[in-house]
Design a protein around this motif. Structure first.
Motif, PDB file in Angstrom:
ATOM      1  N   THR A 119       9.320 -23.279 -17.448  1.00 57.15           N
ATOM      2  CA  THR A 119       8.644 -22.533 -18.501  1.00 57.15           C
ATOM      3  C   THR A 119       8.752 -23.276 -19.834  1.00 57.15           C
ATOM      4  N   ARG A 120       7.756 -23.105 -20.693  1.00 65.76           N
ATOM      5  CA  ARG A 120       7.772 -23.711 -22.021  1.00 65.76           C
ATOM      6  C   ARG A 120       7.943 -22.674 -23.117  1.00 65.76           C
TER       7      ARG A 120
ATOM      8  N   GLN B 255       1.144 -21.078 -27.440  1.00 64.64           N
ATOM      9  CA  GLN B 255       2.317 -20.362 -26.938  1.00 64.64           C
ATOM     10  C   GLN B 255       1.907 -19.216 -26.023  1.00 64.64           C
TER      11      GLN B 255
ATOM     12  N   TYR C 221       0.984 -20.552 -22.680  1.00 67.57           N
ATOM     13  CA  TYR C 221       2.140 -20.964 -21.892  1.00 67.57           C
ATOM     14  C   TYR C 221       2.741 -19.810 -21.095  1.00 67.57           C
TER      15      TYR C 221
END
Length: 393
Positions: free
Chosen positions: A83-84, A181, A184
């Motif tokens: 995961t980022r 974001q 992501y």
């Protein structure tokens, strides 16, 4: 006296008969033995029996030279999916062992905090755009006043417009970052491959700083095999590679089952000095998925092909303290010993450099009873190594 004479004559006749029988037994048997000995001497010594053996012809044919070794299968590409962004996992969209395609959704993370940040950035931009519009109007009014407006006022208003314009550009960047974001939170497959065992479950909290991958994806079509070859074979490998990609065959570790055929793709840029080997990489289409990442395989690299080589079955070549030798059968069905020199051998066949000629018959079975000059009875061995049947000649 008259009564005893007949008895006396009977005793004399019996004694003469016994002496005659004894003489006949002694001298007659001796003569018969002499006659039998004479007849045996005329026939000569008994003829030795032929040793049964199986034979095969010495062939002149093209012989492929393979380098054999052991290798390990690797995914052509292997990705550890992480995961980022931080958050809670809402959904797992894949199954373990499933073949996923590039772009497929794998994991959904709670998007609400990131959606709120995006909305905030958009609202900030709208606010700054309104301020910029008002600053432009003020600048227009100051400009129309001409000499009635001070130069300082006009310059100040122009600075305000420039600042708000830059602020809107910063808002655009903030919106782009917030959108990234938010994106992501939808973790997608970066490559096409097989998903491994997942390391998280629904409801787990994941962090971008964590080193634990959610899942590993390995590309298996195509797939790679890493193996080694002796450094002294490097010139032959390089020479063959210039003419075209060299064929590589992957077998099970026992060498009994062919798994796939591929091409040599990469020769490593340096030799391993500790082992004296060079690392090689072969690529296989693997359409049937017979190769799997981490699997150990036996490899054969076709380096070159010997034209019109002298080839015999491996069973024909025998070992002794004086070196290698083989028996052939001449026209008189007698065994002849030949010292030989072998250069290559694979799949039950050996290449003879010296000692034999095409067309000769070599003994491939029953050599343990054979001596040079032994009379043999031959049987032709089957050309199929899997069969043991022979044909008597």
């Amino acid at each position: 006296m008259k009564k005893s004479r007949p008895i006396l004559w009977l005793l004399i006749i019996a004694a003469v008969a016994s002496a005659g029988y004894y003489g006949w037994q002694k001298f007659g048997s001796s003569e018969a033995g002499k006659v039998q000995t004479a007849q045996t001497a005329q026939k000569g010594p008994p003829r030795p029996s032929a040793v049964p053996v199986s034979v095969a012809p010495v062939q002149k044919t093209d012989f492929p030279v393979y380098l054999t070794g052991l290798g390990t299968v690797q995914g052509f590409n292997t990705v550890q999916v992480r995961t980022r962004v931080d958050g809670q996992i809402d959904k797992l969209e894949f199954r373990e062992g499933q073949i996923v395609k590039q772009g497929d959704l794998l994991v959904s993370i709670d998007p609400r905090p990131y959606q709120a940040t995006l909305d905030q950035a958009k609202a900030k931009k709208a606010q700054d755009e309104a301020s910029l519009a008002n600053a432009n109007l003020e600048l227009q009014r100051a400009t129309k006043l001409g000499e009635f407006a001070t130069a300082q006022r006009v310059d100040t208003q122009r600075t305000t417009v420039a600042q708000l314009t830059a602020q809107i550009a910063a808002d655009d960047a903030a919106i782009s970052n917030a959108q990234t974001q938010l994106d992501y939170t939808q973790i997608k497959a970066p490559i096409t491959g097989v998903a491994g065992l997942r390391q998280v479950d629904i409801g787990n909290i994941v962090n971008a700083s964590s080193q634990t991958a959610i899942v590993t994806i390995s590309q298996v079509e195509p797939i790679a095999v890493i193996f080694t070859a002796p450094e002294d074979q490097l010139p032959y490998i390089s020479e063959g590679q210039k003419a075209g990609a060299l064929k590589v065959i992957a077998f099970t570790t026992d060498g009994k089952k062919t798994l796939a055929e591929g091409k040599l793709a990469v020769i490593n840029n340096q030799v391993d000095t500790s082992s004296g080997t060079i690392r090689l990489k072969a690529v296989f289409d693997n359409k049937e998925n017979t190769l799997w990442p981490g699997q150990s395989v036996s490899t054969r690299l076709l380096v070159r092909t010997l034209k019109d080589a002298t080839v015999v079955p491996d069973d024909a070549v025998q070992h002794s303290t004086n070196g290698l030798y083989a028996y052939t059968v001449n026209q008189d069905n007698k065994a002849e010993l030949h010292k030989v020199k072998v250069s290559y051998g694979i799949d039950g066949r050996s290449v003879i450099e010296e000692g034999l000629s095409p067309g000769q018959q070599v003994i491939v079975g029953g050599q343990f009873k054979v001596q040079p000059g032994s009379l043999v009875s031959t049987a032709v061995a089957s050309s199929d190594p899997a069969q043991n049947k022979v044909r008597q000649q």
